[in-house]
Design a protein around this motif. Structure first.
Motif, PDB file in Angstrom:
ATOM      1  N   PRO A   1       2.214  40.413  11.645  1.00  0.00           N
ATOM      2  CA  PRO A   1       1.997  39.339  10.667  1.00  0.00           C
ATOM      3  C   PRO A   1       1.742  39.928   9.280  1.00  0.00           C
ATOM      4  O   PRO A   1       0.952  40.858   9.132  1.00  0.00           O
ATOM      5  CB  PRO A   1       0.770  38.610  11.207  1.00  0.00           C
ATOM      6  CG  PRO A   1       0.803  38.862  12.674  1.00  0.00           C
ATOM      7  CD  PRO A   1       1.368  40.257  12.830  1.00  0.00           C
ATOM      8  N   GLY A   2       2.469  39.412   8.312  1.00  0.00           N
ATOM      9  CA  GLY A   2       2.313  39.883   6.940  1.00  0.00           C
ATOM     10  C   GLY A   2       3.159  41.110   6.619  1.00  0.00           C
ATOM     11  O   GLY A   2       3.291  41.485   5.454  1.00  0.00           O
ATOM     12  N   ALA A   3       3.746  41.738   7.632  1.00  0.00           N
ATOM     13  CA  ALA A   3       4.492  42.973   7.361  1.00  0.00           C
ATOM     14  C   ALA A   3       5.963  42.911   7.747  1.00  0.00           C
ATOM     15  O   ALA A   3       6.802  43.563   7.123  1.00  0.00           O
ATOM     16  CB  ALA A   3       3.833  44.145   8.076  1.00  0.00           C
ATOM     17  N   GLY A   4       6.300  42.116   8.765  1.00  0.00           N
ATOM     18  CA  GLY A   4       7.718  42.019   9.104  1.00  0.00           C
ATOM     19  C   GLY A   4       7.997  41.930  10.590  1.00  0.00           C
ATOM     20  O   GLY A   4       7.088  41.970  11.418  1.00  0.00           O
ATOM     21  N   THR A   5       9.286  41.795  10.880  1.00  0.00           N
ATOM     22  CA  THR A   5       9.719  41.557  12.252  1.00  0.00           C
ATOM     23  C   THR A   5      10.923  42.435  12.557  1.00  0.00           C
ATOM     24  O   THR A   5      11.748  42.687  11.684  1.00  0.00           O
ATOM     25  CB  THR A   5      10.119  40.067  12.417  1.00  0.00           C
ATOM     26  OG1 THR A   5       8.989  39.267  12.076  1.00  0.00           O
ATOM     27  CG2 THR A   5      10.553  39.745  13.839  1.00  0.00           C
ATOM     28  N   GLU A   6      10.995  42.887  13.796  1.00  0.00           N
ATOM     29  CA  GLU A   6      12.153  43.661  14.232  1.00  0.00           C
ATOM     30  C   GLU A   6      12.581  43.152  15.600  1.00  0.00           C
ATOM     31  O   GLU A   6      11.766  43.079  16.515  1.00  0.00           O
ATOM     32  CB  GLU A   6      11.786  45.150  14.292  1.00  0.00           C
ATOM     33  CG  GLU A   6      12.947  45.994  14.722  1.00  0.00           C
ATOM     34  CD  GLU A   6      12.723  47.497  14.499  1.00  0.00           C
ATOM     35  OE1 GLU A   6      11.792  47.862  13.751  1.00  0.00           O
ATOM     36  OE2 GLU A   6      13.477  48.270  15.095  1.00  0.00           O
ATOM     37  N   VAL A   7      13.846  42.795  15.698  1.00  0.00           N
ATOM     38  CA  VAL A   7      14.386  42.362  16.981  1.00  0.00           C
ATOM     39  C   VAL A   7      15.521  43.306  17.335  1.00  0.00           C
ATOM     40  O   VAL A   7      16.408  43.558  16.521  1.00  0.00           O
ATOM     41  CB  VAL A   7      14.930  40.912  16.922  1.00  0.00           C
ATOM     42  CG1 VAL A   7      15.422  40.474  18.301  1.00  0.00           C
ATOM     43  CG2 VAL A   7      13.870  39.950  16.414  1.00  0.00           C
ATOM     44  N   GLU A   8      15.467  43.867  18.548  1.00  0.00           N
ATOM     45  CA  GLU A   8      16.517  44.783  18.985  1.00  0.00           C
ATOM     46  C   GLU A   8      17.145  44.234  20.261  1.00  0.00           C
ATOM     47  O   GLU A   8      16.434  43.907  21.207  1.00  0.00           O
ATOM     48  CB  GLU A   8      15.911  46.168  19.246  1.00  0.00           C
ATOM     49  CG  GLU A   8      16.948  47.168  19.715  1.00  0.00           C
ATOM     50  CD  GLU A   8      16.348  48.550  19.987  1.00  0.00           C
ATOM     51  OE1 GLU A   8      15.518  49.006  19.187  1.00  0.00           O
ATOM     52  OE2 GLU A   8      16.714  49.139  21.006  1.00  0.00           O
ATOM     53  N   VAL A   9      18.476  44.118  20.235  1.00  0.00           N
ATOM     54  CA  VAL A   9      19.163  43.600  21.424  1.00  0.00           C
ATOM     55  C   VAL A   9      20.342  44.499  21.779  1.00  0.00           C
ATOM     56  O   VAL A   9      20.908  45.162  20.916  1.00  0.00           O
ATOM     57  CB  VAL A   9      19.673  42.153  21.212  1.00  0.00           C
ATOM     58  CG1 VAL A   9      18.518  41.187  21.039  1.00  0.00           C
ATOM     59  CG2 VAL A   9      20.612  42.066  20.015  1.00  0.00           C
ATOM     60  N   VAL A  10      20.669  44.511  23.063  1.00  0.00           N
ATOM     61  CA  VAL A  10      21.810  45.310  23.531  1.00  0.00           C
ATOM     62  C   VAL A  10      22.651  44.463  24.475  1.00  0.00           C
ATOM     63  O   VAL A  10      22.118  43.671  25.258  1.00  0.00           O
ATOM     64  CB  VAL A  10      21.339  46.581  24.287  1.00  0.00           C
ATOM     65  CG1 VAL A  10      22.529  47.345  24.869  1.00  0.00           C
ATOM     66  CG2 VAL A  10      20.525  47.494  23.375  1.00  0.00           C
ATOM     67  N   LYS A  11      23.963  44.614  24.361  1.00  0.00           N
ATOM     68  CA  LYS A  11      24.872  44.035  25.354  1.00  0.00           C
ATOM     69  C   LYS A  11      25.686  45.181  25.939  1.00  0.00           C
ATOM     70  O   LYS A  11      26.281  45.963  25.193  1.00  0.00           O
ATOM     71  CB  LYS A  11      25.806  43.030  24.657  1.00  0.00           C
ATOM     72  CG  LYS A  11      26.641  42.215  25.618  1.00  0.00           C
ATOM     73  CD  LYS A  11      25.865  41.017  26.094  1.00  0.00           C
ATOM     74  CE  LYS A  11      26.579  40.260  27.182  1.00  0.00           C
ATOM     75  NZ  LYS A  11      25.616  39.349  27.870  1.00  0.00           N
ATOM     76  N   TRP A  12      25.672  45.287  27.263  1.00  0.00           N
ATOM     77  CA  TRP A  12      26.412  46.361  27.930  1.00  0.00           C
ATOM     78  C   TRP A  12      27.828  45.909  28.276  1.00  0.00           C
ATOM     79  O   TRP A  12      28.028  44.753  28.649  1.00  0.00           O
ATOM     80  CB  TRP A  12      25.683  46.797  29.197  1.00  0.00           C
ATOM     81  CG  TRP A  12      24.331  47.388  28.951  1.00  0.00           C
ATOM     82  CD1 TRP A  12      23.134  46.809  29.244  1.00  0.00           C
ATOM     83  CD2 TRP A  12      24.036  48.658  28.345  1.00  0.00           C
ATOM     84  NE1 TRP A  12      22.106  47.636  28.862  1.00  0.00           N
ATOM     85  CE2 TRP A  12      22.632  48.785  28.311  1.00  0.00           C
ATOM     86  CE3 TRP A  12      24.826  49.697  27.837  1.00  0.00           C
ATOM     87  CZ2 TRP A  12      21.993  49.904  27.771  1.00  0.00           C
ATOM     88  CZ3 TRP A  12      24.183  50.812  27.311  1.00  0.00           C
ATOM     89  CH2 TRP A  12      22.800  50.917  27.282  1.00  0.00           C
ATOM     90  N   LEU A  13      28.761  46.847  28.169  1.00  0.00           N
ATOM     91  CA  LEU A  13      30.129  46.571  28.597  1.00  0.00           C
ATOM     92  C   LEU A  13      30.177  46.499  30.103  1.00  0.00           C
ATOM     93  O   LEU A  13      29.549  47.330  30.770  1.00  0.00           O
ATOM     94  CB  LEU A  13      31.030  47.728  28.164  1.00  0.00           C
ATOM     95  CG  LEU A  13      31.866  47.549  26.899  1.00  0.00           C
ATOM     96  CD1 LEU A  13      32.485  48.886  26.531  1.00  0.00           C
ATOM     97  CD2 LEU A  13      32.925  46.501  27.074  1.00  0.00           C
ATOM     98  N   ARG A  14      30.885  45.522  30.625  1.00  0.00           N
ATOM     99  CA  ARG A  14      30.988  45.434  32.082  1.00  0.00           C
ATOM    100  C   ARG A  14      32.329  45.987  32.542  1.00  0.00           C
ATOM    101  O   ARG A  14      33.312  45.839  31.878  1.00  0.00           O
ATOM    102  CB  ARG A  14      30.859  43.989  32.523  1.00  0.00           C
ATOM    103  CG  ARG A  14      29.458  43.694  32.999  1.00  0.00           C
ATOM    104  CD  ARG A  14      29.377  42.266  33.504  1.00  0.00           C
ATOM    105  NE  ARG A  14      29.468  41.316  32.427  1.00  0.00           N
ATOM    106  CZ  ARG A  14      28.388  40.854  31.756  1.00  0.00           C
ATOM    107  NH1 ARG A  14      27.202  41.253  32.079  1.00  0.00           N
ATOM    108  NH2 ARG A  14      28.552  40.015  30.768  1.00  0.00           N
TER     109      ARG A  14
END
Ligand SMILES: Nc1ncnc2c1ncn2[C@@H]1O[C@H](COP(=O)(O)OP(=O)(O)OP(=O)(O)O)[C@@H](O)[C@H]1O
Ligand SMILES: [Mg+2]
Lengths: 133, 118
Positions: A120-133
């Protein structure tokens, strides 16, 4: 294509640029049309959240390898207001902007891996991965 | 950028052929409601065959435009939603349950005629 790409999110159109770049990367990597749509949609959600709630930020794209798996990783990073209660924002239907509140829980379902951290007050980080099937 | 709205008898036809950014989507919502008012159209078909991303914002705009048009007395049918788009919408938890849909423009027009004749 092993180098990392980045799109700065500052104006509304950057949301479109980010998802187009992500879709092209996904196509080149060999993702099918359905996964391309999932990846593009997830990027659109993350980019819009940056634009709406943080004002500006960046989306980084790169390829991850976890032998023999290969995938696309997307990181959405901002130095905005941050999120007080992650549990709350991950619930379907929770929105502080009159939206559907479908974005973050949706991104989690669209992708294979999902990590969110926020100060809160500093920022957000979202990390996502999609694997090849 | 603006999305063209065609008039055909009592119907309005829209085929979305451009990448939908937020501003274009909102502008379209406004333009369509004005056009319904102006022409007295009773039915609207919005064809999404060329749309390859519908995220939660665009889904909300589309759902809202259907409800708003209904309030004004015009029925809206969405047509041509791509398989990949349908799947991502379900992942997002968006079911567009109260929104009439059809496979393509032609089926959409048939559906409109049926609903309006009832
Ligand atoms: N990057 C961010 N910085 C600060 N707050 C955020 C950020 N991303 C999301 N949030 C908060 O989390 C809430 C839920 O986000 P989510 O994307 O799930 O829904 P929404 O953006 O409100 O609506 P939708 O995405 O369905 O249009 C937001 O309303 C906002 O309060
Ligand atoms: Mg959102």
């Amino acid at each position: 294509m092993n180098s990392q790409s980045c799109v700065n999110i500052e104006k509304e159109w950057d949301i479109v640029s980010a998802r187009q770049l992500g879709r092209n990367l996904a196509r080149k990597l060999g993702f099918g049309t359905v996964d391309q749509a999932r990846i593009a949609t997830a990027i659109s959600e993350l980019a819009r959240n940056i634009y709406l709630y943080a004002g500006s930020g960046e989306i980084y794209f790169d390829i991850v390898e976890d032998h023999p798996k290969k995938g696309i990783r997307i990181r959405a990073i901002d130095q905005g207001q941050g999120i007080e209660d992650i549990g709350k924002v991950m619930k379907d239907g929770y929105s502080t902007s009159g939206g559907l509140g479908a974005g973050l829980p949706g991104v989690k379902r669209l992708m294979d891996e999902f990590h969110i951290s926020s100060v809160p007050g500093a920022g957000t980080e979202v990390e996502v991965v999609k694997w090849l099937r | 950028m603006r999305i063209p709205i065609l008039k055909l008898h009592n119907y309005l036809l829209i085929s979305i052929q451009i990448e939908l950014d937020d501003q274009t989507a909102i502008q379209f919502q406004e333009d369509l409601l004005h056009k319904i008012h102006e022409t007295g159209a009773t039915g609207v078909v919005i064809d999404l065959t060329s749309v390859d991303v519908i995220d939660s914002f665009i889904a909300k705009v589309l759902g809202d435009v259907v409800s708003m048009s209904n309030l004004m007395g015009a029925k809206v049918v969405l047509t041509g939603i791509q398989p990949a788009v349908a799947m991502t919408l379900i992942d997002l938890g968006i079911h567009l349950k109260d929104v009439p849909t059809a496979l393509n423009l032609e089926q959409g027009l048939i559906k409109l005629r049926q609903t309006l004749e009832e």
